[in-house]
Design an enzyme around this catalytic site. Structure first.
Site, PDB file in Angstrom:
ATOM      1  N   HIS A  31      43.480  30.317  44.939  1.00 49.91           N
ATOM      2  CA  HIS A  31      43.086  31.091  43.745  1.00 49.91           C
ATOM      3  C   HIS A  31      42.854  30.045  42.643  1.00 49.91           C
ATOM      4  O   HIS A  31      43.639  29.922  41.697  1.00 49.91           O
ATOM      5  CB  HIS A  31      44.204  32.073  43.387  1.00 49.91           C
ATOM      6  CG  HIS A  31      43.803  33.158  42.435  1.00 49.91           C
ATOM      7  ND1 HIS A  31      42.626  33.143  41.717  1.00 49.91           N
ATOM      8  CD2 HIS A  31      44.441  34.312  42.068  1.00 49.91           C
ATOM      9  CE1 HIS A  31      42.560  34.239  40.961  1.00 49.91           C
ATOM     10  NE2 HIS A  31      43.638  34.955  41.161  1.00 49.91           N
ATOM     11  N   ARG A  37      43.183  41.530  36.274  1.00 47.72           N
ATOM     12  CA  ARG A  37      42.955  40.380  35.410  1.00 47.72           C
ATOM     13  C   ARG A  37      41.714  39.570  35.806  1.00 47.72           C
ATOM     14  O   ARG A  37      40.855  39.277  34.968  1.00 47.72           O
ATOM     15  CB  ARG A  37      44.179  39.435  35.439  1.00 47.72           C
ATOM     16  CG  ARG A  37      45.322  39.881  34.583  1.00 47.72           C
ATOM     17  CD  ARG A  37      46.636  39.517  35.244  1.00 47.72           C
ATOM     18  NE  ARG A  37      46.803  40.401  36.386  1.00 47.72           N
ATOM     19  CZ  ARG A  37      47.460  41.569  36.313  1.00 47.72           C
ATOM     20  NH1 ARG A  37      48.077  41.882  35.226  1.00 47.72           N
ATOM     21  NH2 ARG A  37      47.525  42.374  37.357  1.00 47.72           N
ATOM     22  N   THR A  38      41.616  39.189  37.079  1.00 52.71           N
ATOM     23  CA  THR A  38      40.547  38.270  37.484  1.00 52.71           C
ATOM     24  C   THR A  38      39.177  38.931  37.328  1.00 52.71           C
ATOM     25  O   THR A  38      38.248  38.350  36.753  1.00 52.71           O
ATOM     26  CB  THR A  38      40.772  37.835  38.941  1.00 52.71           C
ATOM     27  OG1 THR A  38      42.132  37.442  39.088  1.00 52.71           O
ATOM     28  CG2 THR A  38      39.866  36.688  39.324  1.00 52.71           C
ATOM     29  N   LYS A  43      30.720  51.164  55.120  1.00 50.74           N
ATOM     30  CA  LYS A  43      30.017  51.678  56.323  1.00 50.74           C
ATOM     31  C   LYS A  43      30.039  50.663  57.447  1.00 50.74           C
ATOM     32  O   LYS A  43      29.377  50.825  58.458  1.00 50.74           O
ATOM     33  CB  LYS A  43      28.561  51.988  55.971  1.00 50.74           C
ATOM     34  CG  LYS A  43      28.391  53.035  54.893  1.00 50.74           C
ATOM     35  CD  LYS A  43      26.891  53.237  54.635  1.00 50.74           C
ATOM     36  CE  LYS A  43      26.633  53.706  53.218  1.00 50.74           C
ATOM     37  NZ  LYS A  43      25.242  53.472  52.815  1.00 50.74           N
ATOM     38  N   ARG A  92      36.268  37.837  45.765  1.00 43.89           N
ATOM     39  CA  ARG A  92      37.672  37.936  46.193  1.00 43.89           C
ATOM     40  C   ARG A  92      37.668  38.624  47.544  1.00 43.89           C
ATOM     41  O   ARG A  92      37.013  39.656  47.734  1.00 43.89           O
ATOM     42  CB  ARG A  92      38.507  38.743  45.196  1.00 43.89           C
ATOM     43  CG  ARG A  92      39.895  39.076  45.745  1.00 43.89           C
ATOM     44  CD  ARG A  92      40.814  39.662  44.711  1.00 43.89           C
ATOM     45  NE  ARG A  92      41.258  38.653  43.778  1.00 43.89           N
ATOM     46  CZ  ARG A  92      42.257  38.843  42.885  1.00 43.89           C
ATOM     47  NH1 ARG A  92      42.877  39.992  42.841  1.00 43.89           N
ATOM     48  NH2 ARG A  92      42.612  37.878  42.074  1.00 43.89           N
TER      49      ARG A  92
HETATM   50  N1   CP Z   1      46.434  36.999  38.742  1.00 41.14           N
HETATM   51  C1   CP Z   1      45.606  37.833  39.371  1.00 41.14           C
HETATM   52  O1   CP Z   1      44.853  37.435  40.268  1.00 41.14           O
HETATM   53  O2   CP Z   1      45.645  39.143  38.953  1.00 41.14           O
HETATM   54  P1   CP Z   1      44.684  40.283  39.514  1.00 41.14           P
HETATM   55  O3   CP Z   1      45.046  40.522  40.949  1.00 41.14           O
HETATM   56  O4   CP Z   1      44.938  41.492  38.638  1.00 41.14           O
HETATM   57  O5   CP Z   1      43.270  39.800  39.395  1.00 41.14           O
END
Ligand code: CP
Length: 307
Positions: A136, A58-59, A86, A108
């Protein structure tokens, strides 16, 4: 409102006015995604790097779509296909990315604080797309947008967050965000999944799902994060589902107009029953739609206007 920040790293560092400005901007930009041609030239000539050290559907996809709908150029890097595999360090990777002069880096990382470190060493705007068990913020913003859309405002609402609080960056960002906007937050889950002292973030704690959801306007169900659990913290998925999973039976004690949310991905039949995830109270896919709008808003605010 003038948005003076270079980066969006956590909910703690956003003011109420800034959160409101992001939600208002997202509400305006959402319409672009419904047009036959879903693109505006606002960020033409800007470059956004999506730098994902952990898996994401999603993100990552919604950031990519958001940047493209605003006409920014995008590049995606993952840990397995870059020189991180590496052994290149985060700092070296960041300095090399910076040398290519991007305008924003969306990151991320499994380590809490990694986006904050990156933000200190690069001139580009850094957006935290999830760091370890810490934060998040874009998920919390899209959750708040979804609730505000449905309920009109956030002030005075009760938000119950159910499940694996210990490992959840979504829970932490939502506790801080909803609190700032005047909502009350109550957490529920097994004692082994609720960290001691979490109340200091501004949430009440219950160990009974029924008790936590009975006055809730919003129920956010969290995924059990097996990948972050290194100890035996619940007996079996079946028992977890029975005691803490959100089922139709437990939901019978909730308000008639309650909203059911989940950040995804879902462990079906464990933390949430399929008929609840897809039932009439669920806004789970609307959260995903709003994820694009929130990420468009953040890119627009950070890169599009005078900072
Ligand atoms: N909600 C969320 O962070 O989903 P993903 O891990 O798929 O990005």
């Amino acid at each position: 409102m003038r948005f003076a920040k270079k980066d969006v790293l956590d909910m703690e560092s956003l003011s109420v006015e800034e959160i409101q400005a992001i939600l208002d901007t997202a509400e305006t930009l959402k319409e672009i995604s419904t047009r036959p041609i879903k693109k505006v030239p606002t960020l033409r000539g800007k470059t956004v790097i999506h730098f994902f050290y952990e898996p994401s559907t999603r993100t990552r996809t919604s950031f990519e779509i958001a940047a493209k709908r605003l006409s920014a150029d995008t590049v995606s890097i993952s840990a397995s296909t870059s020189s991180i595999a590496k052994g290149e360090t985060l700092v070296d990777t960041a300095k090399n990315l910076e040398a290519m002069n991007p305008d924003a880096i969306v990151v991320r990382h499994r380590a809490a604080g990694a986006p904050h470190m990156l933000a200190r060493i690069v001139e580009a705007s850094v957006i935290n797309a999830g760091d370890g068990m810490h934060a998040h913020p874009t998920q919390a913003l899209l959750d708040m947008m979804t609730v505000r859309e449905k309920k009109g405002s956030l002030a005075g609402l009760t938000v119950a967050i159910i499940g694996d609080i210990t490992h959840s960056r979504v829970a932490r960002s939502n506790i801080v965000g909803f609190n700032k906007m005047g909502a009350t937050v109550i957490l529920a889950g097994p004692p082994t999944m609720i960290p001691m002292g979490i109340e200091t973030l501004g949430a009440a704690v219950s160990y009974h799902v029924e008790e936590a959801i009975k006055d809730a306007d919003v129920i956010i169900v969290l995924r059990i994060q097996k990948e972050r659990q290194h100890a035996f913290i619940f007996p079996s998925e079946r028992e977890y589902a029975q005691c803490y999973g959100l089922t139709k039976e437990k939901l019978a004690g909730a308000k008639d107009d309650v909203l059911i949310m989940h950040p995804g991905p879902i462990n079906r039949g464990v933390e949430i029953a399929p008929e609840v995830a897809e039932g009439p109270y669920s806004v789970i896919l609307e959260q995903v739609t709003n994820g694009v709008a929130i990420r468009m808003a953040l890119l627009y605010i950070l890169l599009g206007g005078p900072r």
